[in-house]
Scaffold this motif. Sequence first.
Motif, PDB file in Angstrom:
ATOM      1  N   HIS A  29       1.024  -1.303  -0.066  1.00 57.41           N
ATOM      2  CA  HIS A  29      -0.092   0.108   0.078  1.00 57.41           C
ATOM      3  C   HIS A  29       1.035   1.321   0.202  1.00 57.41           C
ATOM      4  CE1 HIS A  29      -3.872  -1.858   1.156  1.00 57.41           C
ATOM      5  NE2 HIS A  29      -3.401  -2.664   0.561  1.00 57.41           N
ATOM      6  N   PRO A  30       1.977   1.502   0.718  1.00 55.58           N
ATOM      7  CA  PRO A  30       2.847   2.682   0.589  1.00 55.58           C
ATOM      8  C   PRO A  30       3.348   2.917  -0.896  1.00 55.58           C
ATOM      9  CG  PRO A  30       3.467   1.236   2.407  1.00 55.58           C
ATOM     10  CD  PRO A  30       2.553   0.441   1.645  1.00 55.58           C
ATOM     11  N   ASP A  31       3.390   1.831  -1.686  1.00 54.28           N
ATOM     12  CA  ASP A  31       3.920   1.991  -3.247  1.00 54.28           C
ATOM     13  C   ASP A  31       2.814   2.507  -3.803  1.00 54.28           C
ATOM     14  OD1 ASP A  31       6.488   1.456  -2.581  1.00 54.28           O
ATOM     15  OD2 ASP A  31       6.061  -0.888  -2.804  1.00 54.28           O
ATOM     16  N   VAL A  32       1.517   2.271  -3.391  1.00 49.11           N
ATOM     17  CA  VAL A  32       0.451   2.544  -4.225  1.00 49.11           C
ATOM     18  C   VAL A  32      -0.246   3.869  -3.833  1.00 49.11           C
ATOM     19  CG1 VAL A  32      -2.290   1.883  -4.773  1.00 49.11           C
ATOM     20  CG2 VAL A  32      -0.412  -0.083  -4.616  1.00 49.11           C
ATOM     21  N   ASP A  33      -0.027   4.387  -2.517  1.00 50.87           N
ATOM     22  CA  ASP A  33      -0.584   5.308  -1.928  1.00 50.87           C
ATOM     23  C   ASP A  33      -0.164   6.606  -2.738  1.00 50.87           C
ATOM     24  OD1 ASP A  33      -1.910   7.424  -0.101  1.00 50.87           O
ATOM     25  OD2 ASP A  33      -0.003   7.504   0.604  1.00 50.87           O
ATOM     26  N   GLY A  34      -1.199   7.476  -3.240  1.00 54.98           N
ATOM     27  CA  GLY A  34      -1.052   8.782  -3.733  1.00 54.98           C
ATOM     28  C   GLY A  34      -1.114  10.064  -2.966  1.00 54.98           C
ATOM     29  N   SER A  35      -1.334   9.686  -1.676  1.00 57.29           N
ATOM     30  CA  SER A  35      -1.670  10.814  -0.884  1.00 57.29           C
ATOM     31  C   SER A  35      -0.418  11.144  -0.056  1.00 57.29           C
ATOM     32  CB  SER A  35      -2.698  10.371   0.089  1.00 57.29           C
ATOM     33  OG  SER A  35      -2.300   9.532   1.032  1.00 57.29           O
ATOM     34  N   LYS A  57       0.923   2.122   9.576  1.00 54.81           N
ATOM     35  CA  LYS A  57       1.648   3.295  10.070  1.00 54.81           C
ATOM     36  C   LYS A  57       1.361   4.544   9.056  1.00 54.81           C
ATOM     37  CE  LYS A  57       5.088   0.913  12.412  1.00 54.81           C
ATOM     38  NZ  LYS A  57       6.734   0.552  13.001  1.00 54.81           N
ATOM     39  N   MET A  58       0.781   5.738   9.824  1.00 58.93           N
ATOM     40  CA  MET A  58       0.609   6.782   8.702  1.00 58.93           C
ATOM     41  C   MET A  58       1.270   8.000   9.181  1.00 58.93           C
ATOM     42  SD  MET A  58      -1.854   5.201   6.846  1.00 58.93           S
ATOM     43  CE  MET A  58      -3.031   6.440   6.226  1.00 58.93           C
ATOM     44  N   PHE A  59       0.966   9.089   8.599  1.00 55.01           N
ATOM     45  CA  PHE A  59       1.327  10.378   8.856  1.00 55.01           C
ATOM     46  C   PHE A  59       0.669  11.525   8.026  1.00 55.01           C
ATOM     47  CE2 PHE A  59       3.617  14.375   7.872  1.00 55.01           C
ATOM     48  CZ  PHE A  59       4.244  14.596   9.133  1.00 55.01           C
ATOM     49  N   ASN A  60       0.253  12.670   8.693  1.00 57.58           N
ATOM     50  CA  ASN A  60      -0.375  13.803   8.174  1.00 57.58           C
ATOM     51  C   ASN A  60       0.277  14.958   8.977  1.00 57.58           C
ATOM     52  OD1 ASN A  60      -2.296  14.717  10.141  1.00 57.58           O
ATOM     53  ND2 ASN A  60      -3.604  13.148   8.814  1.00 57.58           N
ATOM     54  N   ASP A  61       0.124  16.286   8.229  1.00 60.16           N
ATOM     55  CA  ASP A  61       0.666  17.532   9.035  1.00 60.16           C
ATOM     56  C   ASP A  61       0.021  17.823  10.238  1.00 60.16           C
ATOM     57  OD1 ASP A  61       2.556  17.779   6.897  1.00 60.16           O
ATOM     58  OD2 ASP A  61       1.388  19.146   5.721  1.00 60.16           O
ATOM     59  N   GLU A  62      -1.277  17.475  10.331  1.00 60.44           N
ATOM     60  CA  GLU A  62      -2.163  17.912  11.484  1.00 60.44           C
ATOM     61  C   GLU A  62      -1.798  16.745  12.467  1.00 60.44           C
ATOM     62  OE1 GLU A  62      -6.816  18.767  12.875  1.00 60.44           O
ATOM     63  OE2 GLU A  62      -6.192  18.028  10.841  1.00 60.44           O
ATOM     64  N   ILE A  90      -1.613   7.059  18.727  1.00 61.49           N
ATOM     65  CA  ILE A  90      -1.015   8.394  18.146  1.00 61.49           C
ATOM     66  C   ILE A  90      -0.346   9.206  19.349  1.00 61.49           C
ATOM     67  CG2 ILE A  90      -3.206   9.650  18.772  1.00 61.49           C
ATOM     68  CD1 ILE A  90      -2.482  11.368  15.922  1.00 61.49           C
ATOM     69  N   ASP A  91       0.680   9.716  19.234  1.00 62.39           N
ATOM     70  CA  ASP A  91       1.447  10.332  20.252  1.00 62.39           C
ATOM     71  C   ASP A  91       0.998  11.771  20.690  1.00 62.39           C
ATOM     72  OD1 ASP A  91       3.400   8.294  20.260  1.00 62.39           O
ATOM     73  OD2 ASP A  91       4.551   9.168  18.815  1.00 62.39           O
ATOM     74  N   LYS A  92       0.213  12.360  19.775  1.00 58.30           N
ATOM     75  CA  LYS A  92      -0.104  13.945  20.240  1.00 58.30           C
ATOM     76  C   LYS A  92      -1.435  13.722  21.094  1.00 58.30           C
ATOM     77  CE  LYS A  92       1.131  16.589  16.385  1.00 58.30           C
ATOM     78  NZ  LYS A  92       0.970  17.459  15.197  1.00 58.30           N
ATOM     79  N   PRO A  93      -1.164  14.406  22.302  1.00 61.37           N
ATOM     80  CA  PRO A  93      -2.183  14.031  23.372  1.00 61.37           C
ATOM     81  C   PRO A  93      -3.646  14.734  22.793  1.00 61.37           C
ATOM     82  CG  PRO A  93      -0.236  15.386  24.158  1.00 61.37           C
ATOM     83  CD  PRO A  93      -0.174  15.016  22.450  1.00 61.37           C
ATOM     84  N   GLU A  94      -3.657  15.968  22.020  1.00 60.95           N
ATOM     85  CA  GLU A  94      -5.130  16.344  21.647  1.00 60.95           C
ATOM     86  C   GLU A  94      -5.787  15.366  20.733  1.00 60.95           C
ATOM     87  OE1 GLU A  94      -1.875  18.407  18.795  1.00 60.95           O
ATOM     88  OE2 GLU A  94      -2.062  17.440  21.013  1.00 60.95           O
ATOM     89  N   PHE A  95      -5.237  14.077  20.357  1.00 62.27           N
ATOM     90  CA  PHE A  95      -5.841  13.008  19.379  1.00 62.27           C
ATOM     91  C   PHE A  95      -6.377  11.815  20.401  1.00 62.27           C
ATOM     92  CE2 PHE A  95      -3.992  15.900  16.291  1.00 62.27           C
ATOM     93  CZ  PHE A  95      -5.075  16.427  15.649  1.00 62.27           C
TER      94      PHE A  95
END
Length: 162
Positions: A29-35, A57-62, A90-95
């Motif tokens: 899927h990482p090789d397919v993913d266009g996002s 495992k994912m990542f986005n700016d927010e 997720i590591d961010k406390p707000e999520f």
Amino acid sequence: MAEPSISVSRDIPAPAQRIFSVLARPVAHPDVDGSGMVRSAVDDVVISKVGDAFAMKMFNDEMGDYVIKNQVVEFESDRRIVWEPVLLSIDKPEFQSDIGDPAFHQWGWELEPLDADHTRVTEFFDCSRSPAWLQKATKDGETWRKGIEASLENLEMLVAAS
């Protein structure tokens, strides 16, 4: 099934079975993913039925780095895979409060053989059952259009190389 909020199709010069074998392996899927959001599969599994689950495992700016668990809700070998993602960690406390909370959206792939060596591949994102905040945030899925188009292009290149 409700109509997908957004779907994009592409005719790919490859048999449905070859294309499906890529989509059924989350490590691809990482090789397919266009996002640009999909980083890696947590485990090397092969999706084979409804009820299977796989973590990515994912990542986005927010949100930064996070892990999504995808539960397979529809499966027809060489034809269709649909899953519902839920935040696993997720590591961010707000999520933190979002962990395990389903947003009732689906990602899926549908394959329609056109002949022995050509397949119409459709990727879709359906947020029709999602809360209003997600529908608004994704513009009813429209924010994913370019990523889906890129995913279909990546998929075509990947199966052509195999």
